[in-house]
Scaffold this motif. Structure first.
Motif, PDB file in Angstrom:
ATOM      1  N   ALA A 129       0.839  -1.203   0.000  1.00  0.00           N
ATOM      2  CA  ALA A 129       0.000   0.000   0.000  1.00  0.00           C
ATOM      3  C   ALA A 129       0.868   1.246   0.000  1.00  0.00           C
ATOM      4  N   ARG A 130       0.402   2.285  -0.657  1.00  0.00           N
ATOM      5  CA  ARG A 130       1.142   3.536  -0.765  1.00  0.00           C
ATOM      6  C   ARG A 130       0.509   4.581   0.127  1.00  0.00           C
ATOM      7  N   ASP A 131       1.326   5.211   0.942  1.00  0.00           N
ATOM      8  CA  ASP A 131       0.867   6.276   1.816  1.00  0.00           C
ATOM      9  C   ASP A 131       0.957   7.603   1.068  1.00  0.00           C
ATOM     10  N   TRP A 132      -0.196   8.120   0.634  1.00  0.00           N
ATOM     11  CA  TRP A 132      -0.209   9.332  -0.170  1.00  0.00           C
ATOM     12  C   TRP A 132       0.147  10.564   0.636  1.00  0.00           C
ATOM     13  N   ASN A 133       0.081  10.481   1.967  1.00  0.00           N
ATOM     14  CA  ASN A 133       0.431  11.641   2.782  1.00  0.00           C
ATOM     15  C   ASN A 133       1.931  11.897   2.794  1.00  0.00           C
ATOM     16  N   THR A 134       2.721  10.852   2.671  1.00  0.00           N
ATOM     17  CA  THR A 134       4.185  10.999   2.683  1.00  0.00           C
ATOM     18  C   THR A 134       4.803  10.721   1.317  1.00  0.00           C
ATOM     19  N   TRP A 135       3.978  10.473   0.299  1.00  0.00           N
ATOM     20  CA  TRP A 135       4.510  10.139  -1.029  1.00  0.00           C
ATOM     21  C   TRP A 135       5.083  11.384  -1.701  1.00  0.00           C
ATOM     22  N   ALA A 136       6.222  11.216  -2.367  1.00  0.00           N
ATOM     23  CA  ALA A 136       6.868  12.308  -3.099  1.00  0.00           C
ATOM     24  C   ALA A 136       7.144  11.842  -4.525  1.00  0.00           C
ATOM     25  N   PRO A 137       6.843  12.663  -5.537  1.00  0.00           N
ATOM     26  CA  PRO A 137       7.062  12.241  -6.917  1.00  0.00           C
ATOM     27  C   PRO A 137       8.532  12.169  -7.276  1.00  0.00           C
ATOM     28  N   ASN A 138       8.823  11.332  -8.259  1.00  0.00           N
ATOM     29  CA  ASN A 138      10.180  11.187  -8.780  1.00  0.00           C
ATOM     30  C   ASN A 138      10.391  12.214  -9.896  1.00  0.00           C
ATOM     31  N   PRO A 139      11.346  13.140  -9.781  1.00  0.00           N
ATOM     32  CA  PRO A 139      11.519  14.174 -10.810  1.00  0.00           C
ATOM     33  C   PRO A 139      11.819  13.611 -12.190  1.00  0.00           C
ATOM     34  N   GLN A 140      12.635  12.545 -12.270  1.00  0.00           N
ATOM     35  CA  GLN A 140      12.959  11.972 -13.573  1.00  0.00           C
ATOM     36  C   GLN A 140      11.726  11.374 -14.234  1.00  0.00           C
ATOM     37  N   ARG A 141      10.915  10.691 -13.454  1.00  0.00           N
ATOM     38  CA  ARG A 141       9.696  10.109 -14.024  1.00  0.00           C
ATOM     39  C   ARG A 141       8.724  11.193 -14.456  1.00  0.00           C
ATOM     40  N   ALA A 142       8.604  12.243 -13.657  1.00  0.00           N
ATOM     41  CA  ALA A 142       7.732  13.358 -14.042  1.00  0.00           C
ATOM     42  C   ALA A 142       8.214  14.022 -15.330  1.00  0.00           C
ATOM     43  N   LEU A 143       9.539  14.123 -15.485  1.00  0.00           N
ATOM     44  CA  LEU A 143      10.101  14.724 -16.700  1.00  0.00           C
ATOM     45  C   LEU A 143       9.766  13.901 -17.938  1.00  0.00           C
ATOM     46  N   TRP A 144       9.974  12.595 -17.868  1.00  0.00           N
ATOM     47  CA  TRP A 144       9.723  11.744 -19.030  1.00  0.00           C
ATOM     48  C   TRP A 144       8.236  11.663 -19.353  1.00  0.00           C
ATOM     49  N   LEU A 145       7.394  11.642 -18.345  1.00  0.00           N
ATOM     50  CA  LEU A 145       5.956  11.627 -18.609  1.00  0.00           C
ATOM     51  C   LEU A 145       5.512  12.915 -19.292  1.00  0.00           C
ATOM     52  N   ALA A 146       6.056  14.044 -18.864  1.00  0.00           N
ATOM     53  CA  ALA A 146       5.700  15.325 -19.480  1.00  0.00           C
ATOM     54  C   ALA A 146       6.222  15.419 -20.907  1.00  0.00           C
ATOM     55  N   LEU A 147       7.373  14.800 -21.182  1.00  0.00           N
ATOM     56  CA  LEU A 147       7.901  14.818 -22.542  1.00  0.00           C
ATOM     57  C   LEU A 147       7.063  13.968 -23.486  1.00  0.00           C
ATOM     58  N   VAL A 148       6.594  12.831 -22.993  1.00  0.00           N
ATOM     59  CA  VAL A 148       5.819  11.926 -23.846  1.00  0.00           C
ATOM     60  C   VAL A 148       4.416  12.469 -24.086  1.00  0.00           C
ATOM     61  N   LEU A 149       3.759  12.948 -23.031  1.00  0.00           N
ATOM     62  CA  LEU A 149       2.381  13.439 -23.144  1.00  0.00           C
ATOM     63  C   LEU A 149       2.231  14.716 -22.328  1.00  0.00           C
ATOM     64  N   PRO A 150       1.922  15.838 -22.958  1.00  0.00           N
ATOM     65  CA  PRO A 150       1.748  17.078 -22.201  1.00  0.00           C
ATOM     66  C   PRO A 150       0.660  16.933 -21.145  1.00  0.00           C
ATOM     67  N   GLY A 151       0.979  17.335 -19.949  1.00  0.00           N
ATOM     68  CA  GLY A 151       0.039  17.235 -18.843  1.00  0.00           C
ATOM     69  C   GLY A 151       0.188  15.980 -18.010  1.00  0.00           C
ATOM     70  N   ALA A 152       0.873  14.960 -18.560  1.00  0.00           N
ATOM     71  CA  ALA A 152       1.030  13.712 -17.806  1.00  0.00           C
ATOM     72  C   ALA A 152       1.916  13.920 -16.581  1.00  0.00           C
ATOM     73  N   GLY A 153       2.896  14.798 -16.687  1.00  0.00           N
ATOM     74  CA  GLY A 153       3.739  15.089 -15.535  1.00  0.00           C
ATOM     75  C   GLY A 153       2.968  15.754 -14.414  1.00  0.00           C
ATOM     76  N   GLN A 154       2.036  16.641 -14.762  1.00  0.00           N
ATOM     77  CA  GLN A 154       1.217  17.290 -13.738  1.00  0.00           C
ATOM     78  C   GLN A 154       0.261  16.289 -13.085  1.00  0.00           C
ATOM     79  N   ILE A 155      -0.244  15.347 -13.882  1.00  0.00           N
ATOM     80  CA  ILE A 155      -1.103  14.307 -13.310  1.00  0.00           C
ATOM     81  C   ILE A 155      -0.293  13.435 -12.358  1.00  0.00           C
ATOM     82  N   TYR A 156       0.934  13.105 -12.747  1.00  0.00           N
ATOM     83  CA  TYR A 156       1.786  12.294 -11.880  1.00  0.00           C
ATOM     84  C   TYR A 156       2.119  13.022 -10.584  1.00  0.00           C
TER      85      TYR A 156
END
Length: 219
Positions: free
Chosen positions: A47-74
């Motif tokens: 299970a993932r604790d969303w209160n302490t979860w922090a996004p991965n900058p590299q994953r956010a970067l690649w998601l935003a490059l592939v699909l605009p807005g996907a990084g913001q959703i992530y």
């Protein structure tokens, strides 16, 4: 009677042996609790604790490059999606409109330059009752040429603005993920207290020392 007693004794022995085997293979309550605790630990790790979860900058970067807005959703910043997609829709509309006007004025300019009465697409840009004659022909040539060039510049500008919106969405997703782990705690304080300033004159007298204020910034 002796045979019946022997058969009954044999049946009782078989039933007792079967009961002992069932008792030996039965799961004890303590074992059930232990298995349940282990499964709960595994479920807790999955299970993932969303209160302490922090996004991965590299994953956010690649998601935003592939699909605009996907990084913001992530990054779970859904309120930024209308801004991003609104920028894209506006740029696409401006690009389409300016490209259409550029083509129309380009064709009108070509028609007025070829001196062929059969090609007169420029008439749709003239006011009602206005005709192009030898007197005003050069004037309208300059108008169609300037408007053709103007809409071409605006079309190209719309394309570059759309690229800028795309780049900003990628940068925003990456920076937002980086700042999500930035320490923004309220442990920031300024402490002011009196202190005795050291004596640098080489004298050991107490009256040579002076009092002052010490400022300490904690962050």
């Amino acid at each position: 009677m002796g045979r019946i007693a022997a058969i009954l004794a044999l049946l009782m022995a078989v039933v007792c042996g079967h009961a002992q085997r069932l008792d030996s293979t039965a799961v004890k309550p303590a074992e059930i609790v232990e298995v349940s605790a282990d499964s709960a630990k595994v479920a807790g790790k999955a299970a993932r604790d969303w209160n302490t979860w922090a996004p991965n900058p590299q994953r956010a970067l690649w998601l935003a490059l592939v699909l605009p807005g996907a990084g913001q959703i992530y990054n779970r910043k859904y309120w930024k999606l209308p801004i991003i997609y609104g920028g894209f829709i506006g740029c696409i509309y401006a690009l389409t409109w300016n490209n259409m006007m550029y083509k129309d004025y380009s064709q009108a300019y070509l028609d007025i330059m070829d001196n062929d009465p059969g090609t007169a697409s420029y008439n749709k840009f003239l006011h009602l009752g206005t005709q192009i004659t030898s007197v005003n022909e050069e004037h309208y040539k300059q108008i169609f040429k300037s408007r053709k060039d103007k809409y071409r510049r605006w079309r190209d500008l719309s394309f570059f603005v759309m690229l800028g919106v795309y780049a900003l969405s990628v940068i925003d997703a990456y920076v937002d993920a980086e700042l999500s782990v930035f320490d923004i705690s309220k442990d920031l304080s300024l402490k002011v207290e009196p202190t005795v300033l050291p004596n640098h004159s080489g004298e050991s007298r107490l009256d040579a020392q002076s009092l002052g204020l010490s400022c300490t910034l904690n962050f």
